[in-house]
Scaffold this active site. Structure first.
Site, PDB file in Angstrom:
ATOM      1  N   ASP A 487      30.989 -13.527 -81.281  1.00  0.00           N
ATOM      2  CA  ASP A 487      30.998 -14.570 -80.251  1.00  0.00           C
ATOM      3  C   ASP A 487      30.528 -14.063 -78.898  1.00  0.00           C
ATOM      4  O   ASP A 487      30.237 -14.857 -77.997  1.00  0.00           O
ATOM      5  CB  ASP A 487      32.437 -15.075 -80.063  1.00  0.00           C
ATOM      6  CG  ASP A 487      32.801 -16.171 -81.027  1.00  0.00           C
ATOM      7  OD1 ASP A 487      31.905 -16.946 -81.411  1.00  0.00           O
ATOM      8  OD2 ASP A 487      33.985 -16.259 -81.404  1.00  0.00           O
TER       9      ASP A 487
HETATM   10  C1  BGC Z   1      36.762 -12.997 -77.616  1.00  0.00           C
HETATM   11  C2  BGC Z   1      36.261 -13.223 -78.998  1.00  0.00           C
HETATM   12  C3  BGC Z   1      36.539 -14.626 -79.412  1.00  0.00           C
HETATM   13  C4  BGC Z   1      36.051 -15.631 -78.374  1.00  0.00           C
HETATM   14  C5  BGC Z   1      36.511 -17.006 -78.788  1.00  0.00           C
HETATM   15  C6  BGC Z   1      36.217 -14.039 -76.678  1.00  0.00           C
HETATM   16  O1  BGC Z   1      36.733 -13.836 -75.392  1.00  0.00           O
HETATM   17  O2  BGC Z   1      36.380 -11.701 -77.197  1.00  0.00           O
HETATM   18  O3  BGC Z   1      36.871 -12.320 -79.895  1.00  0.00           O
HETATM   19  O4  BGC Z   1      35.889 -14.902 -80.608  1.00  0.00           O
HETATM   20  O5  BGC Z   1      36.567 -15.307 -77.110  1.00  0.00           O
HETATM   21  O6  BGC Z   1      36.304 -17.983 -77.885  1.00  0.00           O
HETATM   22  C1  NOJ Z   2      37.334 -13.855 -82.993  1.00  0.00           C
HETATM   23  C2  NOJ Z   2      36.844 -15.201 -83.406  1.00  0.00           C
HETATM   24  O1  NOJ Z   2      37.922 -15.996 -83.810  1.00  0.00           O
HETATM   25  C3  NOJ Z   2      35.820 -15.082 -84.520  1.00  0.00           C
HETATM   26  O2  NOJ Z   2      35.326 -16.332 -84.850  1.00  0.00           O
HETATM   27  C4  NOJ Z   2      34.723 -14.152 -84.102  1.00  0.00           C
HETATM   28  O3  NOJ Z   2      33.836 -14.018 -85.196  1.00  0.00           O
HETATM   29  C5  NOJ Z   2      35.248 -12.813 -83.677  1.00  0.00           C
HETATM   30  N1  NOJ Z   2      36.244 -12.987 -82.649  1.00  0.00           N
HETATM   31  C6  NOJ Z   2      34.161 -11.872 -83.171  1.00  0.00           C
HETATM   32  O4  NOJ Z   2      33.666 -12.283 -81.946  1.00  0.00           O
END
Ligand code: BGC
Ligand code: NOJ
Length: 827
Positions: A487
């Site tokens: 993400d």
């Molecule tokens: C986090 C990610 C997450 C995303 C979801 C980010 O701040 O680092 O792990 O998937 O937020 O919105």
């Molecule tokens: C947490 C999120 O829930 C997931 O969808 C994502 O793939 C990972 N973070 C990596 O960014």
């Protein structure tokens, strides 16, 4: 250092001191009514949606203080001394303390001044309530006069509003107290048809419903004035902070035990039966009253507990293993499967790292979570797939999240995460292989939840595939869009505004930024889709997917291989990311895992080369880091990934979700030893003895462990709600143990570690129970040559479906040693 131990027979984790490094939590409830409970009784409860139907309050941002909970107090009415049997919130030193987190329940026991107390917290199956059974035993030689208090602090339903909108909320709180039951009915007078109730099995000596009447002004839950003086004030909340507090007096002879039940519940009245008498403002309690009565009865509590234990026993009976490795056995037989069920219920909404007011159900998250529970509750997997597909957009793309209460896509976080739709294909493929229920493909499902747009689920899957094909970039690789699985790899956002969310920042499709990860995922998904299409007799679609997968494979061969590993992406200027030509972010783990899982490079040695690079450059004793070197400074062109300090989260943290992909990849190139080695590095049970470093619960996976660049290398965060759970489960059961559902039967094709001997597995699969023995010579690397199924020899590794399901099939998987593959390098 340990803070407790596993009781494998009871499937419990036993915490032996209250001051764990962080609150170590458990979940109560399996469906609509859910509670979080810590080892010191902290946490909160909600009905279905942690944001919109929150029953009780929790104080955010306070770990490890962990405040807001299901608090019980005991007071010695002779000496005036008081304490909490769960240590919190009073935090008085106890003579003895033990918390047992079990599957769907928690028991906290302690002793103070000769008084033993035990509280069993549970949510009875099928009910929208929780019970706390308090057992108090006087182990003194003399009689004891005690006061017992049970307390909750109500949340005014919408947890976000409750935490912010004080100007309104301090005036809306309303309760009723009738026949010893406290009803919390804020907003019931207007549009809500639900209320909460808090009751006690014993006649009350007193009650309070206004917080500061109970705690006293300028006091907190740790030193409530009502407990101090041994009497409640009988307060009735009008506005401010409604709570529920019941006071019971107990006179206990030496050796005597008394049982008191507190119960907290959620109730919805039919809209035409809200008030009694009609036209009044009093809650009609005629429907809820019998429910309350029933659940306060100790015999009902005991029965509910038996049912709960039985439920989990039977559910987890779907897959039980005996491998001789204690970590693998306890994770697979209990904790990992349990965590998968929790992610089914909660996605990424409510834990001590997820506030319950932020994210809804993630599209990609829920599809991946399904891989870990589809064999346990296939009927719920079916519903989940249809719910997810109904939020898919006509373009084939997906809302990144949807709300569990409304089941509608939520555009608080944008769309255009270009990997999202492909996970639906993998989820459906897993469901079909597990159940054989091909009828699901003909279910009519709308797009964007809009009536009139219905198409078959099969067509939804076709659109998922087309979505990628219609969005490729200059190298023929998939455009990344807003981001892919990672993400935080925001190659098209260029956010410079302080505080702006990277996930929702304005985004401009460059038409250039591409993802090698999505390419690998596409090859995997298109392969699954081709199989689904073939079985449906749709040769045309099978050929389309087959050809598209081939083209994508070629694109990866030509532009995704860096020489010693797979590249990660191309940025909006067309520059490679995850390449030896970068100073930072030279190698990323995700494409190594997913491309090998898709079979790319397996024939020509690149897969092994890539995995050797992972071992050399990314593996640490605490797990495999996301990339190296971590980004040392913020770069708007990369987005959130470079916003984290090096070693944390997506910036070179050990993002545990990706580790099982490498484990699976290792089994694909034949190295079961490497796969198990990686498994154990992040396995919570295997890290129990370093709990002071790991800090999160030793019984569930965490999303992240700080990477080598972080000052706190080895420290876990974001436990419980993570795709790590499902993927570890898949990696260890389907790839290391090799018990893999397939369209036409159950595959048994393990890559067992060299020093393992025989393995036994019981697997329920399409209503048949398979009792499997994998025979293996200890010390050998071995492969299955043939199976003996109910006494008949079957060549290969697939147990065919029995003529009639429902019975027991006995399988012996016979292996033969093969030459050792490759030496294990350092990690
Ligand atoms: C986090 C990610 C997450 C995303 C979801 C980010 O701040 O680092 O792990 O998937 O937020 O919105
Ligand atoms: C947490 C999120 O829930 C997931 O969808 C994502 O793939 C990972 N973070 C990596 O960014």
């Amino acid at each position: 250092m340990r803070y407790g131990h596993f009781d494998d027979d009871e499937r419990e984790y036993v915490i032996s001191r209250p001051d764990t490094p962080l609150p170590w939590i458990n979940y109560l409830g399996t469906e609509d009514y859910i509670g979080i409970i810590s080892n010191t009784a902290g946490g909160y409860s909600f009905y279905r949606d942690a944001r919109l139907r929150r029953l009780t309050r929790y104080r955010y941002n306070n770990a490890p203080l962990d405040l807001g909970g299901r608090y019980v107090y005991l007071r010695d009415d002779e000496s005036g001394a008081y304490w909490s049997p769960s240590w919190q919130p009073v935090r008085r030193d106890l003579d003895d303390y033990e918390c047992r987190h079990g599957l769907g329940y928690t028991v906290i026991r302690s002793r103070f001044a000769g008084i033993h107390a035990e509280v069993l917290y549970q949510v009875p199956l099928g009910e929208t309530l929780e019970t706390w059974r308090v057992r108090v035993t006087n182990t003194r030689e003399t009689a004891a006069s005690l006061s017992l208090f049970g307390t909750v602090e109500f949340c005014l339903w919408d947890a976000n509003d409750d935490a912010t909108n004080f100007q309104r909320n301090y005036s809306i709180g309303e309760v009723e107290v009738e026949d010893g039951v406290i009803y919390h009915k804020s907003e019931y007078r207007e549009r809500r048809d639900h209320f909460a109730w808090f009751a006690c099995s014993e006649p009350a000596a007193g009650f309070d419903t206004q917080r500061d009447a109970f705690t006293g002004p300028y006091r907190g839950w740790d030193r409530p004035v009502a407990v101090e003086r041994g009497a409640c004030a009988g307060s009735v909340a009008n506005g401010w902070q409604p709570i529920g507090a019941h006071h019971v007096r107990l006179a206990l002879a030496p050796g005597e035990t008394r049982e008191v039940v507190f119960a907290l519940g959620y109730w919805e009245n039919p809209t035409d039966r809200k008030f009694d008498p009609p036209g009044s403002q009093r809650i009609d309690k005629r429907l809820v009253r019998p429910v309350i009565e029933r659940h306060l009865r100790p015999d009902r509590v005991a029965q509910a507990f038996d049912e709960l234990r039985g439920y989990w026993r039977s559910l987890l009976g779907a897959l039980e293993v005996d491998t001789g490795n204690e970590h693998v056995d306890r994770m697979v037989n209990a904790w990992n499967a349990y965590q998968c069920m929790v992610t089914l219920n909660l996605s990424r909404s409510a834990s001590l790292f997820e506030s319950g007011i932020g994210r809804g159900m993630g599209f990609r998250d829920s599809n991946q979570d399904l891989l870990g529970f589809v064999h346990l509750v296939p009927e719920r997997a079916r519903l989940r797939i249809l719910d997810l597909a109904a939020t898919q957009l006509p373009s084939g793309g997906a809302y990144h999240q949807y709300q569990p209460l409304t089941k509608r896509g939520n555009d608080a976080v944008g769309t255009d995460f270009n990997d999202d739709p492909l996970w639906l294909v993998l989820a459906v493929a897993a469901y079909l292989k597990e159940t054989g229920d091909r009828g699901i493909l003909d279910e009519l499902v709308p797009y964007d939840s809009r009536p009139g747009t219905e198409a078959t689920l099969y067509e939804h899957l076709q659109r998922s595939i087309s979505y990628t094909l219609e969005r490729t970039g200059p190298h023929g690789l998939p455009l990344i869009g807003r981001a892919d699985w990672n993400d935080c790899l925001n190659l098209n956002s260029l956010s410079e505004m302080p505080g702006e969310s990277f996930q929702t920042a304005p985004y401009r499709e460059s038409g250039v930024a591409e993802s090698v990860f999505i390419a690998g995922l596409f090859v995997l998904a298109a392969g699954e889709m081709a199989q689904i299409a073939t079985r449906r007799g749709d040769g045309r679609e099978a050929r389309r997917c087959g050809a598209a997968a081939e083209r994508m494979r070629t694109a990866v061969d030509e532009h995704g291989w860096d020489g010693a590993w797979f590249r990660r992406a191309y940025d909006r200027a067309g520059e490679a990311i995850g390449s030896a030509r970068n100073a930072e972010g030279r190698i990323f783990v995700e494409p190594q895992g997913i491309c090998v899982m898709a079979g790319i490079g397996v024939e020509d040695g690149r897969a092994e080369r890539a995995l050797a690079s992972v071992r050399e450059l990314l593996a640490t004793p605490h797990g495999i880091m996301l990339h190296q070197p971590a980004y040392s400074r913020f770069r708007a062109g990369l987005g959130e990934i470079s916003s984290y300090p090096p070693g944390y989260k997506e910036n070179g943290g050990i993002f545990c979700h990706t580790n099982p992909w490498v484990m699976i990849a290792e089994t694909i190139v034949g190295d079961g030893d490497a796969a198990l080695d990686y498994y154990l590095r992040t396995c919570p049970s295997a890290r129990e003895s370093i709990s002071e470093i790991h800090r999160c619960e030793p019984y569930v996976h965490a999303q992240m462990i700080a990477g080598r660049d972080a000052p706190t290398h080895g420290e876990a965060k974001n436990s419980w709600l993570t795709g790590t759970a499902a993927w570890n489960y898949v990696a260890v059961t389907q790839w290391i143990l090799g018990i893999r559902p397939d369209h036409d039967g159950l595959r048994i094709d393990p890559r067992l570690p060299t020093d393992w001997g025989d393995v036994r597995v019981t697997r329920r699969f399409r209503d048949t129970t398979y009792r499997i023995a994998i025979r293996k010579q200890r010390g050998a690397v071995a492969r299955v040559t043939h199976l003996v199924v109910d006494g008949r020899v079957v060549d290969g590794t697939l147990v065919p479906l029995p003529a009639s399901p429902g019975g027991v099939v006995v399988v012996e998987a016979c292996t033969e040693p093969v030459p050792d593959r490759r030496p294990m390098g350092p990690g």
